[in-house]
Enzyme design. Sequence first.
Site, PDB file in Angstrom:
ATOM      1  CE1 TYR A  52      38.133  40.863  36.171  1.00 44.25           C
ATOM      2  CE2 TYR A  52      37.653  41.726  33.928  1.00 44.25           C
ATOM      3  CZ  TYR A  52      37.662  41.864  35.338  1.00 44.25           C
ATOM      4  OH  TYR A  52      37.174  42.871  35.702  1.00 44.25           O
ATOM      5  CG  ASN A 107      33.565  46.206  43.998  1.00 38.40           C
ATOM      6  OD1 ASN A 107      33.429  46.760  42.978  1.00 38.40           O
ATOM      7  ND2 ASN A 107      34.342  46.406  44.850  1.00 38.40           N
ATOM      8  NE  ARG A 109      43.404  46.996  47.271  1.00 40.06           N
ATOM      9  CZ  ARG A 109      43.524  46.239  46.028  1.00 40.06           C
ATOM     10  NH1 ARG A 109      43.726  46.676  44.938  1.00 40.06           N
ATOM     11  NH2 ARG A 109      43.642  44.760  45.934  1.00 40.06           N
ATOM     12  CE  LYS A 146      34.589  41.025  36.987  1.00 36.08           C
ATOM     13  NZ  LYS A 146      33.961  41.395  38.284  1.00 36.08           N
ATOM     14  N   GLY A 157      34.747  43.957  48.845  1.00 35.80           N
ATOM     15  CA  GLY A 157      35.968  44.745  48.121  1.00 35.80           C
ATOM     16  C   GLY A 157      35.767  46.161  48.374  1.00 35.80           C
ATOM     17  CB  ALA A 158      34.107  48.182  50.980  1.00 32.86           C
ATOM     18  CB  ILE A 207      37.059  52.163  36.746  1.00 28.94           C
ATOM     19  CG1 ILE A 207      35.673  51.792  35.918  1.00 28.94           C
ATOM     20  CG2 ILE A 207      36.935  52.968  37.773  1.00 28.94           C
ATOM     21  CD1 ILE A 207      35.081  53.115  35.373  1.00 28.94           C
TER      22      ILE A 207
HETATM   23  P1  NAP Z   1      40.955  46.862  42.993  1.00 23.54           P
HETATM   24  O1  NAP Z   1      41.234  48.278  43.098  1.00 23.54           O
HETATM   25  O2  NAP Z   1      42.106  45.828  42.892  1.00 23.54           O
HETATM   26  O3  NAP Z   1      39.951  46.339  44.381  1.00 23.54           O
HETATM   27  C1  NAP Z   1      39.692  45.012  44.708  1.00 23.54           C
HETATM   28  C2  NAP Z   1      38.836  44.925  46.084  1.00 23.54           C
HETATM   29  O4  NAP Z   1      38.686  43.618  46.096  1.00 23.54           O
HETATM   30  C3  NAP Z   1      39.794  44.956  47.088  1.00 23.54           C
HETATM   31  O5  NAP Z   1      39.227  45.670  48.175  1.00 23.54           O
HETATM   32  C4  NAP Z   1      40.086  43.643  47.448  1.00 23.54           C
HETATM   33  O6  NAP Z   1      40.376  43.483  49.113  1.00 23.54           O
HETATM   34  C5  NAP Z   1      38.803  43.100  47.319  1.00 23.54           C
HETATM   35  N1  NAP Z   1      38.898  41.321  47.228  1.00 23.54           N
HETATM   36  C6  NAP Z   1      39.884  40.963  46.352  1.00 23.54           C
HETATM   37  N2  NAP Z   1      39.818  39.809  46.439  1.00 23.54           N
HETATM   38  C7  NAP Z   1      38.874  39.231  47.768  1.00 23.54           C
HETATM   39  C8  NAP Z   1      38.351  38.408  48.028  1.00 23.54           C
HETATM   40  N3  NAP Z   1      38.676  36.943  47.765  1.00 23.54           N
HETATM   41  N4  NAP Z   1      37.390  38.255  49.028  1.00 23.54           N
HETATM   42  C9  NAP Z   1      36.964  39.739  49.372  1.00 23.54           C
HETATM   43  N5  NAP Z   1      37.632  40.848  48.957  1.00 23.54           N
HETATM   44  C10 NAP Z   1      38.560  40.478  47.814  1.00 23.54           C
HETATM   45  O7  NAP Z   1      39.714  46.348  41.866  1.00 23.54           O
HETATM   46  P2  NAP Z   1      38.622  47.542  41.099  1.00 23.54           P
HETATM   47  O8  NAP Z   1      39.297  48.096  39.913  1.00 23.54           O
HETATM   48  O9  NAP Z   1      38.306  48.272  42.263  1.00 23.54           O
HETATM   49  O10 NAP Z   1      37.783  46.504  40.563  1.00 23.54           O
HETATM   50  C11 NAP Z   1      36.341  46.293  41.735  1.00 23.54           C
HETATM   51  C12 NAP Z   1      35.521  45.334  40.542  1.00 23.54           C
HETATM   52  O11 NAP Z   1      35.271  46.072  39.504  1.00 23.54           O
HETATM   53  C13 NAP Z   1      35.937  43.889  40.359  1.00 23.54           C
HETATM   54  O12 NAP Z   1      35.061  43.031  40.412  1.00 23.54           O
HETATM   55  C14 NAP Z   1      36.573  44.155  38.788  1.00 23.54           C
HETATM   56  O13 NAP Z   1      36.650  43.109  38.211  1.00 23.54           O
HETATM   57  C15 NAP Z   1      35.474  44.982  38.527  1.00 23.54           C
HETATM   58  N6  NAP Z   1      35.701  45.886  37.219  1.00 23.54           N
HETATM   59  C16 NAP Z   1      36.962  46.742  37.304  1.00 23.54           C
HETATM   60  C17 NAP Z   1      37.170  47.484  36.063  1.00 23.54           C
HETATM   61  C18 NAP Z   1      38.583  48.526  36.270  1.00 23.54           C
HETATM   62  O14 NAP Z   1      38.696  49.100  35.228  1.00 23.54           O
HETATM   63  N7  NAP Z   1      38.787  48.745  37.449  1.00 23.54           N
HETATM   64  C19 NAP Z   1      36.571  47.268  34.907  1.00 23.54           C
HETATM   65  C20 NAP Z   1      35.539  46.287  34.955  1.00 23.54           C
HETATM   66  C21 NAP Z   1      35.188  45.688  36.193  1.00 23.54           C
HETATM   67  P3  NAP Z   1      42.184  43.702  49.396  1.00 23.54           P
HETATM   68  O15 NAP Z   1      42.584  44.862  48.974  1.00 23.54           O
HETATM   69  O16 NAP Z   1      42.174  43.393  50.992  1.00 23.54           O
HETATM   70  O17 NAP Z   1      42.948  42.436  48.710  1.00 23.54           O
END
Ligand code: NAP
Length: 250
Positions: free
Chosen positions: A157, A92, A17, A161, A14-15, A190
């Site tokens: 979700y 991630n 974005r 987690k 998930g690198a 975040i």
């Molecule tokens: P995000 O901005 O939606 O980015 C998600 C990333 O994961 C993207 O690069 C996406 O690729 C990739 N991805 C999604 N499905 C995938 C799959 N099946 N195989 C490979 N890559 C995949 O999410 P984020 O907010 O950065 O979250 C990153 C991590 O942190 C997640 O595990 C999330 O649950 C966790 N988290 C986030 C928050 C928050 O507040 N943001 C809080 C707690 C935990 P594409 O763009 O190509 O789809």
Amino acid sequence: MEKIFEGQVAIVTGASRGIGRGIALEMAEQGAIVIGLFAQDQEMADSAIMEIEGKGGVARFYKCDVRNPIVVNEVAGKVIEEFGRVDILINNAGVHQHLKSWELSLEDWKDVLDINLTGMFIVSKAFIPKMMEQRSGRIVNISSCVAYTGTDHEVHYAASKSGVVGLTKSLALELALHNINVNSIAPGYIETDMVVFDSEEQRGRTVETIPKRRLGQPEDIARAVTFLCSEGADYITGEVLHVNGGLIMY
Ligand code: NAP
């Protein structure tokens, strides 16, 4: 200045974005060769590569769905063939879905569990053998604060987690004698595409609940990841680091 991860190979799922991109950038700035995985957005992945290379870093990005063991194993094979080692794995990649439990289909449940938890197992399984052979490695799995608090709008979700925490602790126990540390980070709010507010007012109300009075940024998580992968964290394994501006305390 000496770079912490000079010459090391770091896999980040998930690198393209959000948090993963922040981690990839930080890893590259610290000298790691970054292998980024993403699901579908090639344009985003290309811009992440440009950003890393623009700062003098080295990156390879692969379109690789973490649910697909065949593609994941192919990527692992290519990485090991090209670079001969794997030092760091940051699991991630994740998705969420804002629905009440009674609105969820079984497919919704399976999709989220498959990406957030089973995908983490699939990617770990592909890279751990090389780390065992090297007798060194660092794995950081991204969980969430909702693994601890629960949430009233995405049970699948939260369940995924919580599963990440169990996976992390169990891998840490299995791999400690192989000199592979496995830890988790549980982020709070975040600021990424995953966190969407209906209005500025709602955003403001959320910020008011955070003792640090700001949303977290991907760099806040990236810096915590860097610490857990550094020499200084050698004695830390099986731990969950809560990075949430004081939102929840244990
Ligand atoms: P995000 O901005 O939606 O980015 C998600 C990333 O994961 C993207 O690069 C996406 O690729 C990739 N991805 C999604 N499905 C995938 C799959 N099946 N195989 C490979 N890559 C995949 O999410 P984020 O907010 O950065 O979250 C990153 C991590 O942190 C997640 O595990 C999330 O649950 C966790 N988290 C986030 C928050 C928050 O507040 N943001 C809080 C707690 C935990 P594409 O763009 O190509 O789809």
